[in-house]
Design a protein around this motif. Structure first.
Motif, PDB file in Angstrom:
ATOM      1  N   UNK A   1       0.854  -1.180   0.000  1.00 44.49           N
ATOM      2  CA  UNK A   1       0.000   0.000   0.000  1.00 44.49           C
ATOM      3  C   UNK A   1       0.889   1.228   0.000  1.00 44.49           C
ATOM      4  N   UNK A   2       0.560   2.166  -0.873  1.00 46.53           N
ATOM      5  CA  UNK A   2       1.276   3.432  -0.940  1.00 46.53           C
ATOM      6  C   UNK A   2       0.254   4.533  -0.679  1.00 46.53           C
ATOM      7  N   UNK A   3       0.461   5.288   0.371  1.00 44.71           N
ATOM      8  CA  UNK A   3      -0.492   6.329   0.748  1.00 44.71           C
ATOM      9  C   UNK A   3      -0.491   7.450  -0.295  1.00 44.71           C
ATOM     10  N   UNK A   4      -1.678   8.002  -0.552  1.00 39.66           N
ATOM     11  CA  UNK A   4      -1.805   9.147  -1.433  1.00 39.66           C
ATOM     12  C   UNK A   4      -1.307  10.410  -0.744  1.00 39.66           C
ATOM     13  N   UNK A   5      -1.077  11.460  -1.542  1.00 38.51           N
ATOM     14  CA  UNK A   5      -0.509  12.690  -1.004  1.00 38.51           C
ATOM     15  C   UNK A   5      -1.378  13.302   0.090  1.00 38.51           C
ATOM     16  N   UNK A   6      -2.691  13.282  -0.082  1.00 36.84           N
ATOM     17  CA  UNK A   6      -3.597  13.841   0.919  1.00 36.84           C
ATOM     18  C   UNK A   6      -3.461  13.107   2.250  1.00 36.84           C
ATOM     19  N   UNK A   7      -3.426  11.785   2.192  1.00 37.97           N
ATOM     20  CA  UNK A   7      -3.272  10.979   3.408  1.00 37.97           C
ATOM     21  C   UNK A   7      -1.909  11.227   4.049  1.00 37.97           C
ATOM     22  N   UNK A   8      -0.866  11.293   3.237  1.00 35.30           N
ATOM     23  CA  UNK A   8       0.480  11.572   3.757  1.00 35.30           C
ATOM     24  C   UNK A   8       0.506  12.903   4.502  1.00 35.30           C
ATOM     25  N   UNK A   9      -0.090  13.916   3.883  1.00 38.43           N
ATOM     26  CA  UNK A   9      -0.103  15.245   4.511  1.00 38.43           C
ATOM     27  C   UNK A   9      -0.849  15.233   5.835  1.00 38.43           C
ATOM     28  N   UNK A  10      -1.964  14.515   5.900  1.00 39.52           N
ATOM     29  CA  UNK A  10      -2.728  14.440   7.149  1.00 39.52           C
ATOM     30  C   UNK A  10      -1.973  13.676   8.231  1.00 39.52           C
ATOM     31  N   UNK A  11      -1.235  12.654   7.838  1.00 38.29           N
ATOM     32  CA  UNK A  11      -0.451  11.893   8.816  1.00 38.29           C
ATOM     33  C   UNK A  11       0.696  12.717   9.379  1.00 38.29           C
ATOM     34  N   UNK A  12       1.215  13.631   8.579  1.00 36.81           N
ATOM     35  CA  UNK A  12       2.297  14.500   9.064  1.00 36.81           C
ATOM     36  C   UNK A  12       1.835  15.411  10.197  1.00 36.81           C
ATOM     37  N   UNK A  13       0.536  15.631  10.293  1.00 43.11           N
ATOM     38  CA  UNK A  13      -0.025  16.514  11.331  1.00 43.11           C
ATOM     39  C   UNK A  13      -0.214  15.804  12.673  1.00 43.11           C
ATOM     40  N   UNK A  14      -0.080  14.468  12.682  1.00 41.58           N
ATOM     41  CA  UNK A  14      -0.259  13.729  13.944  1.00 41.58           C
ATOM     42  C   UNK A  14       0.855  14.088  14.924  1.00 41.58           C
ATOM     43  N   UNK A  15       0.493  14.254  16.195  1.00 46.59           N
ATOM     44  CA  UNK A  15       1.532  14.531  17.193  1.00 46.59           C
ATOM     45  C   UNK A  15       2.401  13.283  17.411  1.00 46.59           C
ATOM     46  N   UNK A  16       3.685  13.510  17.590  1.00 47.18           N
ATOM     47  CA  UNK A  16       4.635  12.427  17.789  1.00 47.18           C
ATOM     48  C   UNK A  16       4.882  12.255  19.280  1.00 47.18           C
ATOM     49  N   UNK A  17       4.681  11.024  19.755  1.00 47.86           N
ATOM     50  CA  UNK A  17       4.941  10.730  21.163  1.00 47.86           C
ATOM     51  C   UNK A  17       6.374  10.257  21.298  1.00 47.86           C
ATOM     52  N   UNK A  18       6.970  10.556  22.430  1.00 41.16           N
ATOM     53  CA  UNK A  18       8.333  10.076  22.701  1.00 41.16           C
ATOM     54  C   UNK A  18       8.295   8.561  22.804  1.00 41.16           C
ATOM     55  N   UNK A  19       9.252   7.909  22.176  1.00 41.09           N
ATOM     56  CA  UNK A  19       9.326   6.450  22.257  1.00 41.09           C
ATOM     57  C   UNK A  19      10.365   6.052  23.286  1.00 41.09           C
ATOM     58  N   UNK A  20      10.050   4.989  24.014  1.00 41.82           N
ATOM     59  CA  UNK A  20      10.989   4.470  25.018  1.00 41.82           C
ATOM     60  C   UNK A  20      12.118   3.739  24.322  1.00 41.82           C
ATOM     61  N   UNK A  21      13.307   3.910  24.833  1.00 49.23           N
ATOM     62  CA  UNK A  21      14.466   3.237  24.222  1.00 49.23           C
ATOM     63  C   UNK A  21      14.909   2.070  25.052  1.00 49.23           C
TER      64      UNK A  21
END
Length: 104
Positions: free
Chosen positions: A84-104
């Motif tokens: 699956x390859x996301x379309x540009x609209x979906x990609x742009x909307x995903x870029x707006x999601x807040x990023x949570x800190x990941x545990x290392x």
């Protein structure tokens, strides 16, 4: 975030958004998924504008792949996988999601 959504929850959301009966929503979803599956199995690419593209993608074979269970080397033939390859609209909307800190 990162919540698993089930098929029945998607059917419920379709029902609420459209006011069609749940059994009809289930039939429509099943028909859509079946068409995607059938066309991928035929080697076709499915483009859903504004959403993304489903396509069969060739994976190279490998002579020295290792079976993780036994540790032995096995031959993996070239084969197709569903991609699956996301379309540009979906990609742009995903870029707006807040990023949570990941545990290392």
């Amino acid at each position: 975030m990162n919540q698993k959504i089930t098929k029945s929850e998607i059917i419920e959301n379709i029902y609420e958004a459209t006011n069609i009966e749940k059994d009809q929503a289930a039939l429509i979803l099943d028909a859509l998924l079946n068409q995607i599956k059938i066309n991928l199995e035929k080697g076709n690419t499915i483009e859903l504008r504004g959403f993304g593209t489903f396509e069969p993608r060739l994976r190279k074979g490998r002579e020295k792949a290792r079976n993780p269970k036994t540790g032995e080397f096995v031959l993996v033939e070239p084969h197709y996988v569903a991609a699956f390859r996301a379309g540009q609209s979906l990609k742009n909307n995903l870029l707006k999601l807040p990023v949570k800190e990941q545990k290392k």
